[in-house]
Design a protein around this motif. Structure first.
Motif, PDB file in Angstrom:
ATOM      1  N   LYS A 160      50.794  24.688  43.651  1.00  0.00           N
ATOM      2  CA  LYS A 160      50.737  25.982  44.356  1.00  0.00           C
ATOM      3  C   LYS A 160      50.409  25.795  45.826  1.00  0.00           C
ATOM      4  CE  LYS A 160      49.100  28.213  40.114  1.00  0.00           C
ATOM      5  NZ  LYS A 160      48.019  29.011  39.486  1.00  0.00           N
ATOM      6  N   SER A 161      50.621  24.613  46.364  1.00  0.00           N
ATOM      7  CA  SER A 161      50.249  24.300  47.747  1.00  0.00           C
ATOM      8  C   SER A 161      51.289  24.855  48.709  1.00  0.00           C
ATOM      9  CB  SER A 161      50.109  22.789  47.935  1.00  0.00           C
ATOM     10  OG  SER A 161      49.080  22.273  47.128  1.00  0.00           O
ATOM     11  N   ASN A 162      50.907  25.877  49.463  1.00  0.00           N
ATOM     12  CA  ASN A 162      51.799  26.462  50.465  1.00  0.00           C
ATOM     13  C   ASN A 162      51.109  26.699  51.795  1.00  0.00           C
ATOM     14  OD1 ASN A 162      54.423  26.799  49.177  1.00  0.00           O
ATOM     15  ND2 ASN A 162      53.403  28.245  47.806  1.00  0.00           N
ATOM     16  N   SER A 163      49.901  26.221  51.933  1.00  0.00           N
ATOM     17  CA  SER A 163      49.163  26.428  53.183  1.00  0.00           C
ATOM     18  C   SER A 163      49.602  25.432  54.245  1.00  0.00           C
ATOM     19  CB  SER A 163      47.653  26.285  52.935  1.00  0.00           C
ATOM     20  OG  SER A 163      47.213  27.191  51.949  1.00  0.00           O
ATOM     21  N   LEU A 164      49.265  25.759  55.500  1.00  0.00           N
ATOM     22  CA  LEU A 164      49.549  24.832  56.583  1.00  0.00           C
ATOM     23  C   LEU A 164      48.714  23.568  56.401  1.00  0.00           C
ATOM     24  CD1 LEU A 164      49.586  27.301  59.622  1.00  0.00           C
ATOM     25  CD2 LEU A 164      51.550  26.325  58.407  1.00  0.00           C
ATOM     26  N   GLY A 165      49.296  22.445  56.711  1.00  0.00           N
ATOM     27  CA  GLY A 165      48.590  21.190  56.563  1.00  0.00           C
ATOM     28  C   GLY A 165      48.680  20.585  55.184  1.00  0.00           C
ATOM     29  N   HIS A 169      50.844  17.267  50.292  1.00  0.00           N
ATOM     30  CA  HIS A 169      50.627  17.706  48.914  1.00  0.00           C
ATOM     31  C   HIS A 169      51.945  18.131  48.277  1.00  0.00           C
ATOM     32  CE1 HIS A 169      46.184  18.804  50.028  1.00  0.00           C
ATOM     33  NE2 HIS A 169      46.446  17.505  50.096  1.00  0.00           N
ATOM     34  N   ARG A 170      52.721  18.916  49.006  1.00  0.00           N
ATOM     35  CA  ARG A 170      54.000  19.397  48.471  1.00  0.00           C
ATOM     36  C   ARG A 170      54.972  18.243  48.259  1.00  0.00           C
ATOM     37  NH1 ARG A 170      52.813  23.597  52.163  1.00  0.00           N
ATOM     38  NH2 ARG A 170      54.121  22.647  53.776  1.00  0.00           N
ATOM     39  N   ARG A 171      55.035  17.338  49.227  1.00  0.00           N
ATOM     40  CA  ARG A 171      55.931  16.197  49.102  1.00  0.00           C
ATOM     41  C   ARG A 171      55.565  15.351  47.869  1.00  0.00           C
ATOM     42  NH1 ARG A 171      58.126  11.831  53.153  1.00  0.00           N
ATOM     43  NH2 ARG A 171      58.098  13.536  54.642  1.00  0.00           N
ATOM     44  N   ILE A 198      54.783  26.825  38.852  1.00  0.00           N
ATOM     45  CA  ILE A 198      55.037  26.130  40.123  1.00  0.00           C
ATOM     46  C   ILE A 198      55.489  27.139  41.162  1.00  0.00           C
ATOM     47  CG2 ILE A 198      56.445  24.388  41.277  1.00  0.00           C
ATOM     48  CD1 ILE A 198      56.686  22.953  38.606  1.00  0.00           C
ATOM     49  N   SER A 199      54.819  27.137  42.297  1.00  0.00           N
ATOM     50  CA  SER A 199      55.165  28.089  43.351  1.00  0.00           C
ATOM     51  C   SER A 199      55.202  27.454  44.731  1.00  0.00           C
ATOM     52  CB  SER A 199      54.149  29.243  43.372  1.00  0.00           C
ATOM     53  OG  SER A 199      52.838  28.758  43.633  1.00  0.00           O
ATOM     54  N   CYS A 200      55.004  26.149  44.849  1.00  0.00           N
ATOM     55  CA  CYS A 200      55.006  25.530  46.181  1.00  0.00           C
ATOM     56  C   CYS A 200      56.436  25.301  46.657  1.00  0.00           C
ATOM     57  CB  CYS A 200      54.226  24.215  46.170  1.00  0.00           C
ATOM     58  SG  CYS A 200      54.902  22.942  45.115  1.00  0.00           S
ATOM     59  N   ALA A 201      56.625  25.379  47.963  1.00  0.00           N
ATOM     60  CA  ALA A 201      57.947  25.232  48.562  1.00  0.00           C
ATOM     61  C   ALA A 201      58.374  23.768  48.549  1.00  0.00           C
ATOM     62  CB  ALA A 201      57.936  25.767  49.990  1.00  0.00           C
ATOM     63  N   ILE A 202      59.683  23.561  48.517  1.00  0.00           N
ATOM     64  CA  ILE A 202      60.235  22.204  48.556  1.00  0.00           C
ATOM     65  C   ILE A 202      60.336  21.775  50.019  1.00  0.00           C
ATOM     66  CG2 ILE A 202      62.223  20.767  48.013  1.00  0.00           C
ATOM     67  CD1 ILE A 202      62.832  22.652  45.708  1.00  0.00           C
ATOM     68  N   PRO A 203      59.719  20.661  50.392  1.00  0.00           N
ATOM     69  CA  PRO A 203      59.741  20.240  51.802  1.00  0.00           C
ATOM     70  C   PRO A 203      61.060  19.556  52.162  1.00  0.00           C
ATOM     71  CG  PRO A 203      58.521  18.661  50.492  1.00  0.00           C
ATOM     72  CD  PRO A 203      58.929  19.768  49.547  1.00  0.00           C
ATOM     73  N   ASP A 204      61.308  19.478  53.462  1.00  0.00           N
ATOM     74  CA  ASP A 204      62.447  18.710  53.963  1.00  0.00           C
ATOM     75  C   ASP A 204      62.022  17.250  54.084  1.00  0.00           C
ATOM     76  OD1 ASP A 204      64.095  20.939  54.181  1.00  0.00           O
ATOM     77  OD2 ASP A 204      63.331  21.416  56.177  1.00  0.00           O
ATOM     78  N   VAL A 205      62.787  16.369  53.470  1.00  0.00           N
ATOM     79  CA  VAL A 205      62.456  14.942  53.479  1.00  0.00           C
ATOM     80  C   VAL A 205      63.619  14.192  54.120  1.00  0.00           C
ATOM     81  CG1 VAL A 205      61.813  12.948  52.084  1.00  0.00           C
ATOM     82  CG2 VAL A 205      61.117  15.240  51.367  1.00  0.00           C
ATOM     83  N   LYS A 206      63.428  13.793  55.365  1.00  0.00           N
ATOM     84  CA  LYS A 206      64.502  13.145  56.109  1.00  0.00           C
ATOM     85  C   LYS A 206      64.830  11.760  55.555  1.00  0.00           C
ATOM     86  CE  LYS A 206      63.361  15.551  60.422  1.00  0.00           C
ATOM     87  NZ  LYS A 206      62.974  15.405  61.849  1.00  0.00           N
ATOM     88  N   GLU A 207      63.835  11.083  54.986  1.00  0.00           N
ATOM     89  CA  GLU A 207      64.079   9.730  54.473  1.00  0.00           C
ATOM     90  C   GLU A 207      65.056   9.724  53.316  1.00  0.00           C
ATOM     91  OE1 GLU A 207      61.174  11.274  54.910  1.00  0.00           O
ATOM     92  OE2 GLU A 207      59.493   9.860  55.091  1.00  0.00           O
ATOM     93  N   SER A 208      65.166  10.843  52.615  1.00  0.00           N
ATOM     94  CA  SER A 208      66.007  10.905  51.422  1.00  0.00           C
ATOM     95  C   SER A 208      67.224  11.782  51.656  1.00  0.00           C
ATOM     96  CB  SER A 208      65.186  11.439  50.236  1.00  0.00           C
ATOM     97  OG  SER A 208      64.122  10.570  49.940  1.00  0.00           O
ATOM     98  N   THR A 209      67.879  11.580  52.774  1.00  0.00           N
ATOM     99  CA  THR A 209      69.048  12.389  53.105  1.00  0.00           C
ATOM    100  C   THR A 209      70.073  11.538  53.823  1.00  0.00           C
ATOM    101  OG1 THR A 209      67.653  14.344  53.355  1.00  0.00           O
ATOM    102  CG2 THR A 209      69.866  14.470  54.251  1.00  0.00           C
ATOM    103  N   PHE A 210      71.311  11.532  53.327  1.00  0.00           N
ATOM    104  CA  PHE A 210      72.431  11.013  54.086  1.00  0.00           C
ATOM    105  C   PHE A 210      73.038  12.182  54.858  1.00  0.00           C
ATOM    106  CE2 PHE A 210      72.700   7.887  50.416  1.00  0.00           C
ATOM    107  CZ  PHE A 210      72.060   6.876  51.118  1.00  0.00           C
ATOM    108  N   HIS A 211      73.988  11.896  55.703  1.00  0.00           N
ATOM    109  CA  HIS A 211      74.547  12.973  56.509  1.00  0.00           C
ATOM    110  C   HIS A 211      75.296  13.990  55.652  1.00  0.00           C
ATOM    111  CE1 HIS A 211      78.030  10.257  56.175  1.00  0.00           C
ATOM    112  NE2 HIS A 211      78.777  11.325  56.363  1.00  0.00           N
TER     113      HIS A 211
END
Length: 540
Positions: A160-165, A169-171, A198-211
């Motif tokens: 349920k981690s959605n706070s700043l900082g 935790h979300r990752r 589950i209510s936490c947002a999915i973060p953007d993970v640049k390491e796991s992305t191709f173009h």
């Protein structure tokens, strides 16, 4: 009794566990192992902050930090152990090799992680230990590590981690979500993580992305899909529902699986031909292979579900198409074995479980359908699978007896050859002699059936294009098979010839058995098992 006594340790390394001493280990080696981890593993499981970890690992105060924070020490040694596997320090055997010395040190802190207050570092340490435990030398530990990490993460509220900082935790939570869901789906265990909570947002993970491919998000979608498959089809309440409702759910899940497949770019898309020349980015071929196997695993599971649960309600033509699809899926898994890196660092579900499961499926189909027009192709793929397991035995220096599996291909080919020779040499008995016709069984028949009998199939699963596969499987009784791309039926009654029929034991005839045969003295479930001695020398 102390909890630590339940943690298996190699006796050869017990001297290192109490007081880890890094002075005797070249710092260049430790840095190389950490670098290998962040190059080969971190992009696939990006739960760590690479910059923060590497700063701490290269600190002049490293020894004091390891002594003061046991959770971080467990994480550090697990990361070094995983990286060491990619620097020729791994082994297929438990307790052997440089990588296991580091993993043993990480395991020595397991009791402290569980009994002390939970933390982000503790969750990450358990996740790193589970990654090492997904390999052949330590796979018995993986369910324990993932379940404990999931319990701790939910207890800390990371779901349920959605706070700043709370980005870390979300990752961490979402990487754990994928790992735990896929592990439970492969092993048949119940997931600890509850999707409804589950209510936490999915973060953007640049390491796991191709173009063109965000595989982190795609794998999370797959995790959610297999979670639905388990809850909708394999719980106690779901198995008691009417057959029509059950089949409807399977149809919906097949459509969702097909939608997931089509969401990937063509060069990564499961069911299409895997072309390494198009996968030029680092780890691209590994990601493509994982994408294929994840899809085939779910497809094979759904196909088996229909055949076992609804075979009595499906027409013969529908059952036949399902068996054909099962055969094509098993072939695809075996054809992809040429892309598997036969190394200690490869997860056991890719290295052994899926190829073994599909080899046994194809073996059953060949032995029970020797006259089928596609038996020759199946025999060739059994030879390919046998080569894969022979490579595995060679790479493991005999620790994993893969050549035993290669014998299945030999038995199947011998049986088919002798069966065809008998058919060609069949003679009509002379009426004047009053002797009955001989119905000898080939010598390989007994061996083949003996080998087929103990084949326990584990739910897991590219030869053919799958653009019409998932949505074309026959789901509801009395409905024609319709492909996903057109309205042309995949079969016609006139096309259903006797030679095209497929018999599959335990589906066509639940009471199928052969009397008077003794099973081979080989338990296939133990091929990848290892005895783990406890510290007092008593077997686990």
């Amino acid at each position: 009794m102390k909890l630590a006594t339940f943690i298996p340790r190699s006796k050869a390394f017990q001297g290192h566990l109490s007081e880890p001493n890094l002075h005797d280990i070249p710092q260049e080696s430790l840095r190389a192992h950490i670098h290998a981890y962040f190059e080969m593993v971190h992009p696939i499981y990006p739960f760590l902050c690479a910059e923060t970890f590497q700063q701490q690992a290269s600190s002049q105060n490293l020894l004091n930090l390891l002594a003061a924070d046991r959770a971080w020490a467990a994480l550090y040694y697990a990361v070094v152990a995983i990286g060491c596997q990619y620097n020729d320090g791994g082994s297929f055997e438990a307790g052997i090799g440089e990588a296991w010395t580091y993993f043993d040190r990480s395991l020595s802190h397991f009791q402290d992680i569980l009994l002390c207050r939970g933390s982000l570092t503790a969750v990450q340490a358990l996740m790193a230990m589970s990654i090492f435990s997904s390999t052949a030398s330590a796979f018995q530990f993986e369910p324990l590590m993932l379940s404990e990490a999931s319990i701790m993460a939910q207890g800390l509220g990371y779901n349920k981690s959605n706070s700043l900082g709370e980005e870390s935790h979300r990752r961490t939570f979402w990487v754990l979500y994928f790992m735990e869901k896929v592990s439970c789906f492969i092993t048949g265990k119940v997931s600890v993580l509850q999707d409804s909570n589950i209510s936490c947002a999915i973060p953007d993970v640049k390491e796991s992305t191709f173009h063109d491919y965000d595989w982190f998000f795609s794998f999370l979608q797959y995790g959610r899909l297999v979670s639905k498959i388990h809850s909708d089809l394999f719980t106690i309440s779901s198995t008691n529902q009417p057959v029509a409702d059950y089949n409807t759910k399977v149809q919906i899940l097949l459509q969702e699986l097909e939608a997931w497949r089509l969401s990937s770019p063509m060069r990564f898309r499961a069911g299409e031909q895997l072309k390494p020349r198009l996968l030029h980015e680092p780890l691209a071929q590994t990601i493509a292979l994982m994408t294929h196997y994840l899809y085939l695993n779910a497809l094979l599971t759904l196909s088996w579900t229909l055949l076992h649960f609804s075979a009595a309600r499906l027409r013969a033509t529908q059952q036949l198409e399902l068996k054909r699809e099962l055969m094509r899926t098993a072939r695809s898994v075996l054809e992809l074995t040429k892309y598997i890196d036969v190394a200690p660092s490869t997860p056991i579900w890719i290295l052994g479980v899926m190829p073994l499961s599909c080899l046994l499926i194809l073996f059953d189909l060949v032995v029970h359908n020797p006259e089928h027009p596609e038996t020759g192709i199946s025999l060739a793929l059994l030879d390919i699978a046998g080569g894969h397991f022979s490579r595995l035995e060679f790479a493991s220096k005999g620790t994993l007896p893969g050549s035993l599996i290669a014998e299945f291909a030999h038995l199947a080919r011998q049986y088919v050859t002798e069966k065809r020779q008998m058919k060609n040499k069949h003679k009509t008995p002379d009426p004047s002699t009053n002797e009955p016709a001989h119905s000898e069984q080939p010598e390989a028949v007994t061996k083949a059936v003996e080998a087929a009998q103990p084949s326990v199939i584990f739910p897991s699963t590219e030869t053919e294009n799958y653009s019409q596969m998932a949505v074309s499987l026959p789901i509801l009784p009395q409905e024609p098979l319709v492909s996903g791309a057109s309205t042309t039926p995949l079969w016609t009654p006139a096309a259903l010839q006797e030679a095209d029929e497929l018999f599959l034991p335990l589906i066509d005839d639940p009471s199928y058995h052969i009397d008077g045969l003794q099973l081979l003295g080989i338990d296939l479930k133990d091929l990848f098992d290892h005895p783990y001695p406890l510290t007092d020398g008593v077997g686990l």
